[in-house]
Design a protein around this motif. Sequence first.
Motif, short mmCIF file in Angstrom:
data_model
loop_
_atom_site.label_atom_id
_atom_site.label_comp_id
_atom_site.label_asym_id
_atom_site.label_seq_id
_atom_site.Cartn_x
_atom_site.Cartn_y
_atom_site.Cartn_z
N UNK A 660 0.85 -1.19 0.00
CA UNK A 660 0.00 0.00 0.00
C UNK A 660 0.88 1.24 0.00
N UNK A 709 -7.28 -9.53 7.13
CA UNK A 709 -8.44 -9.50 6.25
C UNK A 709 -8.38 -8.34 5.25
N UNK B 150 -15.01 -8.29 3.56
CA UNK B 150 -14.28 -7.20 2.90
C UNK B 150 -14.51 -7.34 1.40
N UNK B 157 -3.88 3.16 5.06
CA UNK B 157 -2.97 2.31 5.82
C UNK B 157 -3.21 2.49 7.31
N UNK B 159 -4.56 1.63 10.57
CA UNK B 159 -5.10 0.41 11.13
C UNK B 159 -6.48 0.65 11.76
N UNK B 160 -6.64 1.78 12.40
CA UNK B 160 -7.91 2.04 13.07
C UNK B 160 -9.07 2.17 12.09
N UNK B 162 -9.31 0.62 9.47
CA UNK B 162 -9.54 -0.68 8.85
C UNK B 162 -10.29 -1.64 9.77
N UNK B 163 -10.59 -1.19 10.98
CA UNK B 163 -11.26 -2.10 11.92
C UNK B 163 -12.72 -2.28 11.56
N UNK B 164 -13.09 -3.50 11.29
CA UNK B 164 -14.49 -3.79 11.04
C UNK B 164 -14.88 -5.03 11.82
N UNK B 465 -5.29 -11.36 14.83
CA UNK B 465 -6.36 -10.57 14.24
C UNK B 465 -7.20 -9.92 15.33
N UNK B 467 -6.13 -9.32 18.34
CA UNK B 467 -5.30 -8.32 19.02
C UNK B 467 -5.25 -7.01 18.25
N UNK B 468 -5.29 -7.10 16.94
CA UNK B 468 -5.20 -5.88 16.12
C UNK B 468 -6.54 -5.18 15.99
N UNK B 469 -7.60 -5.93 16.11
CA UNK B 469 -8.92 -5.35 15.88
C UNK B 469 -9.83 -5.73 17.04
#
Lengths: 1006, 478
Positions: A660, A709, B150, B157, B159-160, B162-164, B465, B467-469
């Motif tokens: 990206x 994802x 998705x 880019x 990360x926040x 991209x949280x779904x 996953x 932990x990141x979201x």
Amino acid sequence: QNNNVVLIGRVIDERTKDPLPGAVIHILGTTHQVVADNNGEFNFITGQRVPLTYEVSFTGYKTKNVDIKSYGHVDIQLEESNKALGDLLIVGYGTQRKSDLTGSVATVSKNLLTQPSSSFDNLLQGAVSGVSVTQSSGQPGSTATIRVRGGNSISFGNAPLYVIDGFIVYNDNDYVNSGATSGAAVNALSTINPSDIETVEVLKDASATAIYGSRGANGVVIITTRRGKKGTNEVNYSTYIGSQAVSKKIPLMNASQWASLINDVNVSDGVAKTYTDAQITAAGTGSDWQSSALRKALEQNHELSISGGDEKSRYLISGNYFDQEGVIVNSGFKRYAGRINYERNVSDRLKVTVNAFGSASKQTELPGSTYGSINFSNYYSTLLTTSPIVPIYNADGSFYVKSPYLTTPTNPLQDIEATTNQSNIVRTLGNFAAEYKLLKDLTLKETIGADLLYTKQNYYAPSYTSAGYASSGVASIGTVTATTWVNENTLTYDHSFRDVHFLTVLGGYTTQAEKDEEAVTNAQKFPNDLTGYNNLGYAGTPVLGTSGGHTSVLNSYLGRVSYSYRHVYNVTVSGRADGASVLGANHKWGFFPSLGLSWNASEEPFFRSLKNTVSNLKLRLTGGQTGNSAVPPYSSLAVLGASNYYFNSTLVTGTAPTQLANPNLKWETTTQYDLGVDVGFLNNRVNFVADAYYKKTTDLLLNVPLPLYTGYASELENVGSVNNKGLEFSLRTDNIRSRSFSWTSNLNFATNRNRILNLGQGVSSYFPLAPTGQVSPVIVAVGLPVGAFWGYSTQGLLTAADLAKGVPTLAGVPQRQGDTKYVDYNGDGKITTADKHYLGSAQPKYTYGFSSTFTYKGFDLSFLFQGAYGNKIFNLLQQTLERPTLSQNVSAVLVNRWSATNPNGTVARATDSPVPQVTDRYIENGSYLKLKNLSLGYTLDRSVAAKIHAKQLRVYVSAQNLWTITRYSGYDPEANFYDGDNTKAGIDYGIYPPTRTFLGGLSVTF
Amino acid sequence: CNKLSENPNSEIVSSQFYKTSSDAVAAVTAVYSTLNSDPAGDFPIYGRNLNLLIENASDNQVYSPSNTNPDVRALGTETYVSSNDRVHKTWQQHYYGISRANVAIDNIPQIPLTQFADTTLRPRLVREAKFIRALLYFNLVRMFGPVPLVLHDPATVNVNALKIPRSSVDSIYAQIINDLNDATQLPAIYTGANIGRATSGAAHALLAKVYVTRRDWTDALSEIDTVTNSGLYGLFPNFRDAFQKATKNGIEHIFSVQFESNLGAVNSEQFLSLSFASFNTSVWPADVPADSSVSQLFSNADTRKVVTFYTTQYNAATGQTVVFQNAYTPYLNKFVDYSLSPLSNQSKSGLNYPVIRYAEILLLKAEVLNELQGPTGSAYTAINQVRERAGIGDLSTGLTQAAFRDSVFLERRKEFIQEGQRWFDLARRGGTYLFDAVTTIAAKQVANGGGAAVKDTLFPIPLTEIQLNSLLTQNAGW
């Protein structure tokens, strides 16, 4: 003409009485000067009359005025300046009086620089406080990992910047690696002949390094090569020749021990035993695979240099041939190098300089294997795990290829001997400079330089080797060309106002362009192995080739103002603005300022009474910022990649995004504060330097994990921070200095603490990528240092009582009596991955070095001890060697395994391929103390040397890596399999074993 | 003075791409490539990776002693946890493919139609991408239940941003059915250079499988009938031909992931061929049948037995037949490429991985008819076609609906060993089928401690996953 008279004399060293060729004798009040000849003798034919005064000067000596009252021969004795306050030090883009310096700059002692070594980075080991050098393996020509005051970055670029005769070299081993060969990285620095080096200085704090801006964060190593001296013409030939041998072997099982292990595994599997007692006895010691590839290896170096100079020109021409065989067969390193350094004062205003060297090196490397981009074991480790029951040779001396434990009919020793795996590197580095005095105090300097690296790599695995068997021979050839162009333009104003105010102002603009291109071609299925990699046209199957190229640019504005009041109060302000193409569109430019203050307290009037004891006292306080942008080109762009598929059995190329875009990609910034003190006692015969520093690196360039994802695993972003803080001490003493005996010593000690402060929002830790089938032994976690080991604690073996009590056992594995007993660290009654915890760091708590030189009459004796304390090593090789399978050999410690018949055994019972867990058993203490170097030399008396028309003749014997104290059980406590990879430091995955070298040398000057 | 802007010569950047019809074709080729390769050189989805989750975590397979990867072993003993690297990798690879499909589906319609010499090409390419997106989501929803849905390439880019959260199973299936319905407009057959692409028949077949999984028997039957009535598919007379290089993309193959023993390719090894690696009898394959009960399912008359397992191999170099006889034999055989010389050169296998074979359509038909109408004659006809090809004769008549159902699932097991079906089949049956089946295997029973349930027939969401979201929740029991 009749008016002329002849003035004659000789210049000698006050202490040694050696002549000082090249000393300049200037008759004060005139423009008339001469230079002492090879015997230190000089003569004037002059119209001047006595009485007159000579001003006699010589580099490294105090300038002396001598009143001459008669015409006779006069001996002039000069006193060594012994780091007098007036000494000039080379700093970035110029020189500075040592007294006026504000930054932390360490000089490597001359004695250490003259030690035999394949590459000069090794010479820094133990030499300077705060500089840690780890020799990753014993492979000749391999890389060393160098850290100045710990590592700032997690992902990119922790190596220092090298400045060679003013030319900036950021050592990038990728520039000499196409990917065609396999195994550890080639060291681009090994292309440089270390004997050409005159001085090495290490710039450590921000005041010293900020002038290098974005590349200064990891420290700067300034290297100056030798040049000719005025008034001399010298021819020097030096050589050494020596023998190397492996310094340690790892105890492995012999054939009968191994056979009985196999039987135990059979028992554990519940199947019939493989060997009868008689067969076990008959097996005896079996094959010693570990030793089979080892040899006593020759190392030799030859060097011829011619140097000299006159009033207007200085020159040095040198040639070098270095050849180091590896202690493992079919490995080694050779270098042919030549250098020309030339300086000429074209006029009073114009001086031109050329420094150029060329070298051709060839590394024959022990092959390794890779997983993705990660190194994965090497061919020597394969020997260690080969069953001792398998013969190495047939009775007729040919290789035995019928091992029942190999997938192919091959032989691991033959694999090492027969595989071609070599890198040929040609390097030319040339730097042309012109200095023009616009005004008396204003100098313009223009520099153009180029570093051209050409690498050709060859790989061929014949059809009878394990790598080439399936494909009937595999060939791979690769080339890399890397070119760096630099243009620097600086203007320096240097003026003293009434000898009270000393001001130096430097301003400049530099631009640098780097370009690399690489290509790899592979082919398979050769009808025979006769042509190897040399003729891919014989191959039956072509393999898709790869190629690539990158360009990057760095444009910079730099400036420095140094001001000194009476050499007592000193201020240096410097800064650099760097624009880097590799960064995001929104953040190309960064600015890196610094401020340094120093106070020579010993020059104050109130200090005068102390001066007999404390000859020098200087306090330094500096702060500033430096940067790091060592990311690969195109890291901020939305790059697509090829990914292929087959339709109708035909390869079709596909294209999809792989990265990206991040237009905000910017600098890593290191803010550093340094407080230092320099103290000299007894006329500076004892010098003590202490520094305390604090560094914080922010906006770390990190591959931030993205939720998977999204289709992307990670994105390069600027998040998180790391700090380093430490103390450094060095003590240089001139213990004894008499006519016939002298003793000097040098002690340095440093401690650094590294800690990750932040890894970005929502990320508290991550595990670096490990090869498939391996569990990452390291974690990158907030609060821990980089290179933190992560695993289980163990507590001996499970006993019947434990099991009866129902102590927790490893989830998912049917554990029995005699298996490893894991500690339920979090106390939840289960042993799961949640019980893994921090097991120590690969970063040493302390590093130190101690060297000393004794001279007595013509003899000289010197040694260097060097060591580290408090670091841990993950002994991945030992973990592998403690994993019995029915096919691989194991460590001899498994002889004492638990079994029903050996209930007091301390090692886990034999099972069929237990899962290798990362446990404290394999996290070993990596502290060590090494006698790196011991040498004894004898310099022939001048009169004896003169008989062969030599000015000087020295012979010596030397031993390297003579003695190591460590509790580490592997080959070498410096083992660092993953080399420069910061997150995987201190992992020993079976390195090329280190060697002990004995050599004898000779140096003669005519 | 050098310019600071970057204009790479060796890389393509996204602003230069998605302009022409060949760009569109390349974008879709990259979608297919996620099925047969991994960018890091890992096992591909359709190859050993899916096999590890779907076969090793079932009653069909287990690791052999040569496999010391703790994560692989944990799958074999049903003791894997949410940080399991193989679960993580499988999740990653599926979304990797979905992301590339999203890129193709978003970008190709933006390319002017005038760029396409054949105007049917543009919609066809989008439909191919939709087929693969549906296939991958179908795998995901069966393995993990509700997953983040998705449908576009991330534009950021951050990360926040991209949280779904996870989308409901129903909404994911709705998307899968949507995509597949669109994909049914694909060509029925391809010729020449396009052989191997997703067809209309593949979309119908996959839809049938989706409906069966949803227990929507009526819709499933209609899709099955579309496939069987197309006249394009049938069974190979010889079972082995389903797994031979010479007969790839044949009459029985509705959709296969393509592999080729072309040595020029990078990262396209399915790794299942390494069931045979050496004539050396001390060398184990990485994965082996769970225990002897697996091969004992087959009568000796069953022609599938020798195709599914081997105990001997003929070494052409020595002229000897090597016998493999140990606690882990017979070894698995379907993906051993017998066209290779030397035979031990299995890392160069060119065998395709069949995703849907016509045999499955027949077994689905038998299952669906049984559910709709009980074990009717047509249901028997369908399953017997498969049995007759295997040489084991017809299924005994007069079975109850439940017994017929069991017979169909047993037939599926025997037909599809190593083909990535077994865990899905057991999980799909619901209840304790998965747990019961797995605990019949000694190695798995011991590790389960006799009690730890095979959790809820879903794999855990990878730990990282979650932990990141923070919006992601874990499946029950993990």
